[in-house]
Design a protein around this motif. Sequence first.
Motif, short mmCIF file in Angstrom:
data_model
loop_
_atom_site.label_atom_id
_atom_site.label_comp_id
_atom_site.label_asym_id
_atom_site.label_seq_id
_atom_site.Cartn_x
_atom_site.Cartn_y
_atom_site.Cartn_z
N ALA A 86 0.84 -1.21 0.00
CA ALA A 86 0.00 0.00 0.00
C ALA A 86 0.87 1.26 0.00
O ALA A 86 0.53 2.26 -0.63
N HIS A 87 2.00 1.19 0.69
CA HIS A 87 2.92 2.33 0.74
C HIS A 87 3.50 2.64 -0.63
O HIS A 87 3.89 3.78 -0.91
N GLN A 88 3.55 1.65 -1.51
CA GLN A 88 4.12 1.83 -2.85
C GLN A 88 3.10 2.41 -3.85
O GLN A 88 3.46 2.74 -4.97
N LEU A 89 1.84 2.53 -3.45
CA LEU A 89 0.80 3.03 -4.36
C LEU A 89 1.09 4.48 -4.75
O LEU A 89 1.71 5.22 -3.98
N PRO A 90 0.62 4.90 -5.92
CA PRO A 90 0.84 6.29 -6.34
C PRO A 90 0.22 7.28 -5.35
O PRO A 90 -0.80 7.00 -4.71
N ASN A 91 0.84 8.44 -5.24
CA ASN A 91 0.38 9.47 -4.29
C ASN A 91 -1.08 9.84 -4.52
O ASN A 91 -1.82 10.06 -3.57
N ALA A 92 -1.49 9.93 -5.77
CA ALA A 92 -2.87 10.30 -6.07
C ALA A 92 -3.85 9.28 -5.50
O ALA A 92 -4.89 9.65 -4.95
N LEU A 93 -3.52 8.01 -5.59
CA LEU A 93 -4.38 6.96 -5.05
C LEU A 93 -4.41 7.00 -3.52
O LEU A 93 -5.45 6.78 -2.91
N GLN A 94 -3.27 7.32 -2.92
CA GLN A 94 -3.24 7.43 -1.46
C GLN A 94 -4.07 8.63 -0.99
O GLN A 94 -4.78 8.54 0.01
N LYS A 95 -4.01 9.73 -1.72
CA LYS A 95 -4.84 10.89 -1.37
C LYS A 95 -6.32 10.56 -1.53
O LYS A 95 -7.16 10.95 -0.71
N LEU A 96 -6.65 9.84 -2.60
CA LEU A 96 -8.03 9.42 -2.82
C LEU A 96 -8.50 8.51 -1.69
O LEU A 96 -9.65 8.59 -1.25
N SER A 97 -7.60 7.67 -1.19
CA SER A 97 -7.93 6.79 -0.06
C SER A 97 -8.23 7.58 1.21
O SER A 97 -9.15 7.24 1.96
N VAL A 98 -7.46 8.63 1.47
CA VAL A 98 -7.72 9.48 2.64
C VAL A 98 -9.08 10.16 2.48
O VAL A 98 -9.88 10.20 3.42
N ALA A 99 -9.35 10.68 1.29
CA ALA A 99 -10.64 11.33 1.04
C ALA A 99 -11.78 10.33 1.22
O ALA A 99 -12.82 10.65 1.82
N GLY A 100 -11.58 9.10 0.74
CA GLY A 100 -12.59 8.06 0.93
C GLY A 100 -12.81 7.73 2.39
O GLY A 100 -13.95 7.51 2.83
N THR A 101 -11.73 7.73 3.15
CA THR A 101 -11.85 7.49 4.59
C THR A 101 -12.69 8.57 5.25
O THR A 101 -13.59 8.27 6.05
N TYR A 102 -12.42 9.81 4.90
CA TYR A 102 -13.24 10.91 5.42
C TYR A 102 -14.71 10.72 5.07
O TYR A 102 -15.59 10.91 5.91
N LEU A 103 -14.98 10.38 3.82
CA LEU A 103 -16.37 10.22 3.37
C LEU A 103 -17.08 9.08 4.08
O LEU A 103 -18.26 9.20 4.44
N ILE A 104 -16.38 7.98 4.30
CA ILE A 104 -17.00 6.85 4.98
C ILE A 104 -17.17 7.13 6.46
O ILE A 104 -18.20 6.80 7.06
N GLU A 105 -16.19 7.78 7.08
CA GLU A 105 -16.24 7.98 8.53
C GLU A 105 -17.15 9.14 8.95
O GLU A 105 -17.70 9.10 10.04
N ILE A 106 -17.29 10.15 8.14
CA ILE A 106 -18.08 11.30 8.60
C ILE A 106 -19.49 11.28 7.98
O ILE A 106 -20.43 10.87 8.67
N PRO A 107 -19.68 11.67 6.73
CA PRO A 107 -21.08 11.62 6.25
C PRO A 107 -21.60 10.20 6.10
O PRO A 107 -22.78 9.94 6.31
N GLY A 108 -20.70 9.24 5.80
CA GLY A 108 -21.14 7.86 5.66
C GLY A 108 -21.69 7.28 6.95
O GLY A 108 -22.57 6.42 6.93
#
Length: 157
Positions: A86-108
């Motif tokens: 997971a650490h080797q994933l492209p930066n854009a995908l890691q940023k998208l993962s953080v945004a997804g975490t926010y979406l699932i944890e807060i409004p989700g």
Amino acid sequence: FLSFQWDIFLLEVGGLAVLLAPLSPLTRDRPPSRAVVLAFHWCLFKIMLMSGVVKIQARCDTWMSLTALHYHYATQCLPTAGAWYAHQLPNALQKLSVAGTYLIEIPGALLYILPWPQARALGAILNILLMAAIMLTGNYTFFNVLTLALTLSLLDA
């Protein structure tokens, strides 16, 4: 004990689980109390919402700039083998993962307490995906398993 959110979470869920147990052999065939099931939904809502909000309240630059996962996989206490990949994933995908975490944890998390079974099922699917990703990349002992168990309560009819 009680210095981490999962310690209190374990006590809350354990207390609620006691309320699910039948009081006598004569009542074991009854469905669980709707109030207790709703309390499980509320407990899951609370822990997930708090998990998301604390990331914002901390005002940590890495969470705010969506770069937290650039460091997380390499610095967490008990990483799994999947964390290296997971650490080797492209930066854009890691940023998208953080945004997804926010979406699932807060409004989700709001999906968990809505009265419609379809909304709760969607919330359950999103949370199962998040917990699976977390479990593949890190070992948080019982926390993720307990969260998944609570998530299954969302799939009531």
